[in-house]
Design an enzyme around this catalytic site. Structure first.
Site, PDB file in Angstrom:
ATOM      1  N   LYS A 277       7.601 124.764  44.951  1.00  0.00           N
ATOM      2  CA  LYS A 277       6.708 125.171  46.026  1.00  0.00           C
ATOM      3  C   LYS A 277       6.539 126.692  46.120  1.00  0.00           C
ATOM      4  O   LYS A 277       5.751 127.277  45.392  1.00  0.00           O
ATOM      5  CB  LYS A 277       7.171 124.543  47.335  1.00  0.00           C
ATOM      6  CG  LYS A 277       7.101 122.995  47.318  1.00  0.00           C
ATOM      7  CD  LYS A 277       7.513 122.395  48.613  1.00  0.00           C
ATOM      8  CE  LYS A 277       7.679 120.898  48.526  1.00  0.00           C
ATOM      9  NZ  LYS A 277       6.409 120.161  48.510  1.00  0.00           N
TER      10      LYS A 277
ATOM     11  N   ASP B 219      18.857 120.453  46.780  1.00  0.00           N
ATOM     12  CA  ASP B 219      17.413 120.385  46.508  1.00  0.00           C
ATOM     13  C   ASP B 219      16.711 121.286  47.528  1.00  0.00           C
ATOM     14  O   ASP B 219      16.508 120.895  48.673  1.00  0.00           O
ATOM     15  CB  ASP B 219      16.924 118.935  46.631  1.00  0.00           C
ATOM     16  CG  ASP B 219      15.420 118.850  46.355  1.00  0.00           C
ATOM     17  OD1 ASP B 219      14.911 117.726  46.150  1.00  0.00           O
ATOM     18  OD2 ASP B 219      14.750 119.903  46.351  1.00  0.00           O
TER      19      ASP B 219
ATOM     20  N   TYR C 238      14.046 113.160  50.035  1.00  0.00           N
ATOM     21  CA  TYR C 238      13.145 112.899  48.895  1.00  0.00           C
ATOM     22  C   TYR C 238      13.350 114.005  47.880  1.00  0.00           C
ATOM     23  O   TYR C 238      13.396 115.184  48.240  1.00  0.00           O
ATOM     24  CB  TYR C 238      11.696 112.877  49.379  1.00  0.00           C
ATOM     25  CG  TYR C 238      10.646 112.747  48.287  1.00  0.00           C
ATOM     26  CD1 TYR C 238       9.761 113.795  48.014  1.00  0.00           C
ATOM     27  CD2 TYR C 238      10.523 111.583  47.541  1.00  0.00           C
ATOM     28  CE1 TYR C 238       8.794 113.672  47.014  1.00  0.00           C
ATOM     29  CE2 TYR C 238       9.547 111.463  46.546  1.00  0.00           C
ATOM     30  CZ  TYR C 238       8.697 112.511  46.292  1.00  0.00           C
ATOM     31  OH  TYR C 238       7.738 112.399  45.298  1.00  0.00           O
TER      32      TYR C 238
HETATM   33  P1  KE4 Z   1       6.845 117.750  43.488  1.00  0.00           P
HETATM   34  O1  KE4 Z   1       7.127 116.880  42.287  1.00  0.00           O
HETATM   35  O2  KE4 Z   1       5.907 117.056  44.471  1.00  0.00           O
HETATM   36  O3  KE4 Z   1       6.376 119.150  43.120  1.00  0.00           O
HETATM   37  O4  KE4 Z   1       8.217 117.982  44.267  1.00  0.00           O
HETATM   38  C1  KE4 Z   1       8.970 116.879  44.656  1.00  0.00           C
HETATM   39  C2  KE4 Z   1       9.903 117.277  45.783  1.00  0.00           C
HETATM   40  C3  KE4 Z   1      11.244 117.456  45.507  1.00  0.00           C
HETATM   41  N1  KE4 Z   1      12.123 117.820  46.470  1.00  0.00           N
HETATM   42  C4  KE4 Z   1      11.704 118.030  47.743  1.00  0.00           C
HETATM   43  C5  KE4 Z   1      12.711 118.424  48.790  1.00  0.00           C
HETATM   44  C6  KE4 Z   1      10.341 117.867  48.087  1.00  0.00           C
HETATM   45  O5  KE4 Z   1       9.946 118.069  49.370  1.00  0.00           O
HETATM   46  C7  KE4 Z   1       9.413 117.482  47.095  1.00  0.00           C
HETATM   47  C8  KE4 Z   1       7.934 117.253  47.392  1.00  0.00           C
HETATM   48  N2  KE4 Z   1       7.576 117.297  48.773  1.00  0.00           N
HETATM   49  C9  KE4 Z   1       6.425 116.514  49.147  1.00  0.00           C
HETATM   50  C10 KE4 Z   1       6.253 116.680  50.672  1.00  0.00           C
HETATM   51  N3  KE4 Z   1       6.864 115.622  51.390  1.00  0.00           N
HETATM   52  C11 KE4 Z   1       5.181 116.915  48.392  1.00  0.00           C
HETATM   53  C12 KE4 Z   1       3.899 116.304  48.927  1.00  0.00           C
HETATM   54  C13 KE4 Z   1       3.413 115.170  48.065  1.00  0.00           C
HETATM   55  O6  KE4 Z   1       4.229 114.326  47.645  1.00  0.00           O
HETATM   56  O7  KE4 Z   1       2.180 115.126  47.860  1.00  0.00           O
END
Ligand code: KE4
Length: 427
Positions: free
Chosen positions: A266, A238, A143
């Site tokens: 993060k 990523d 993701y």
């Molecule tokens: P954000 O747009 O949520 O800040 O980041 C997206 C993203 C991009 N790349 C990786 C590897 C990520 O894990 C994420 C976001 N992770 C999720 C957890 N599975 C955030 C939790 C959520 O979607 O509420």
């Protein structure tokens, strides 16, 4: 007595779709009522019924130094008192960019944004703009945020283009995205042999955390690196989740592989909205205002958020920080495996630095298909048993867990004591 969480959840669903501002928070994968958090401290947070939990999501990674670390809170308070946002450059942004470039040698220049999605989307556009190519490769189970081109699942066959995983993503977007199997180097060889000169970038989670924790094999990443170099394709790591989490230098340092671009988030925000993308200077020069690839953001490099991020970046560079974090996380994973074994439950766990995976299966999965074969229903029963015992795991069998510097031996031991009871309820 009705839980305040139930009351708040009912109320939230009136004004917000699903009652949450991000889908995973709604507990749909595990069932039950999400806990509405009122405050946090160190390894703990409290819900609307004032119940305390040991927190193993840590805001999905950012809370690596523990919640409400006094130095982070003070930095935010001091920055806020000087102004929340200016829409103009600040010295703090230079300091953060310099710190990231110093920690990650592959990052020669970096641009700050406000979310991992924004960082991933921008890195993709940069790769396409710099190469003049449209086709991208991602992997099933990874993701990268919710940009249209990345909400795509595998097509029917290797060379068939992807299909949207979300409504609202035009076929015309998805058709430029190829989705391959994670940890399958042969597929990469085959696709590059057929159309390598048409591929703008490969984007990968070098330690996957969005299908549960799945480690990349060195061969998988080495093959990717070699083929991208051979074909002028941009390799994007990523590291939004695994960056500054599996080690100070992230997965690229762990595996000794240099990506062309890195996506971050993060931990670098320490709980506030800071994300970033960066890498080779000859790629970054394509970005506006220097070049033709447009990318912008009102709150990019926000001074209050950068204050939280910079303070966190300093704290994680303390001597022994990652040795201790890795030791505690491994103690948790090994302790859970031992407790499950004693209870006769088919279960295993893995950890890399400060992140871990829990699997109701005989062995640690190395692919998306193997993760999907794990017993999701057993995870859901275990999740709720642990929640009732005051331990908050990720509310999905397909997410990784996170430990902070504040999860000391007493916290891990309390978690393992709860796990022994929870596993017993699974027999
Ligand atoms: P954000 O747009 O949520 O800040 O980041 C997206 C993203 C991009 N790349 C990786 C590897 C990520 O894990 C994420 C976001 N992770 C999720 C957890 N599975 C955030 C939790 C959520 O979607 O509420």
């Amino acid at each position: 007595m009705t839980s305040k969480n139930d009351t708040l959840f009912s109320r939230a669903q009136i004004s917000t779709p699903g009652g949450v501002n991000s889908p995973v928070r709604a507990f749909r994968s595990v069932g039950g009522t999400p806990r509405f958090i009122t405050r946090a401290q160190g390894p703990y947070f409290w819900d609307a019924d004032d119940r305390r939990y040991i927190d193993y999501i840590g805001s999905w990674g950012p809370a690596i130094v523990g919640h409400t670390h006094p130095a982070v809170v003070k930095a935010v308070q001091d920055a806020a008192a000087r102004g929340l946002s200016f829409g103009a450059p600040t010295e703090g942004e230079i300091e953060m960019a310099e710190e990231i470039c110093r920690i990650l040698p592959s990052v020669e220049q970096v641009r700050l944004v406000s979310s991992g999605t924004e960082a991933g989307m921008s890195a993709l556009r940069l790769a396409r703009g710099a190469t003049g190519r449209d086709t991208i490769i991602k992997f099933e189970g990874c993701y990268h945020g919710h940009a249209d081109s990345l909400l795509v699942k595998a097509g029917s066959g290797l060379l068939t283009f992807g299909n949207p995983t979300s409504a609202g993503v035009p076929e015309d977007f998805a058709k430029h995205t190829l989705v391959l199997d994670y940890n399958n180097p042969q597929q990469l060889e085959d696709i590059f042999a057929r159309m390598g000169d048409k591929i703008a970038c490969v984007i990968v989670e070098p330690v996957a955390g969005n299908m549960n924790l799945v480690r990349a094999t060195p061969e998988f990443l080495q093959t990717m690196r070699r083929l991208c170099s051979q074909h002028g394709t941009v390799l994007i790591f990523d590291e939004v989740m695994c960056g500054f989490r599996v080690g100070l230098g992230g997965a690229q340092t762990l595996y000794g592989i240099t990506p062309d671009l890195t996506v971050m988030g993060k931990v670098i925000g320490g709980g506030m909205p800071v994300a970033a993308f960066g890498g080779r200077k000859d790629l970054m020069k394509h970005l506006a205002p220097l070049g033709p690839v447009y990318q912008a953001g009102t709150l990019s490099g926000n001074p209050v958020a950068v204050a939280a991020g910079m303070t966190t970046l300093k704290l994680i560079q303390a001597p022994g920080f990652y040795e201790s974090l890795s030791t505690q996380t491994a103690k948790l994973a090994q302790g859970l495996s031992a407790a499950a074994k004693d209870a006769g439950v088919a279960f295993c766990a893995d950890s890399v630095g400060g992140m871990f995976g829990l699997y109701f299966s005989e062995r640690v999965p190395a692919s998306y298909a193997e993760v999907m074969a794990c017993d999701k229903n057993k995870f859901n029963v275990f999740f709720h048993a642990m929640l009732d015992l005051g331990v908050y795991l990720a509310p999905s069998a397909f997410e990784a867990g996170f430990v902070s510097a504040q999860h000391d031996d007493a916290v891990i031991d309390e978690t393992l004591a709860a796990a022994r009871k929870a596993f017993a309820s699974l027999r």
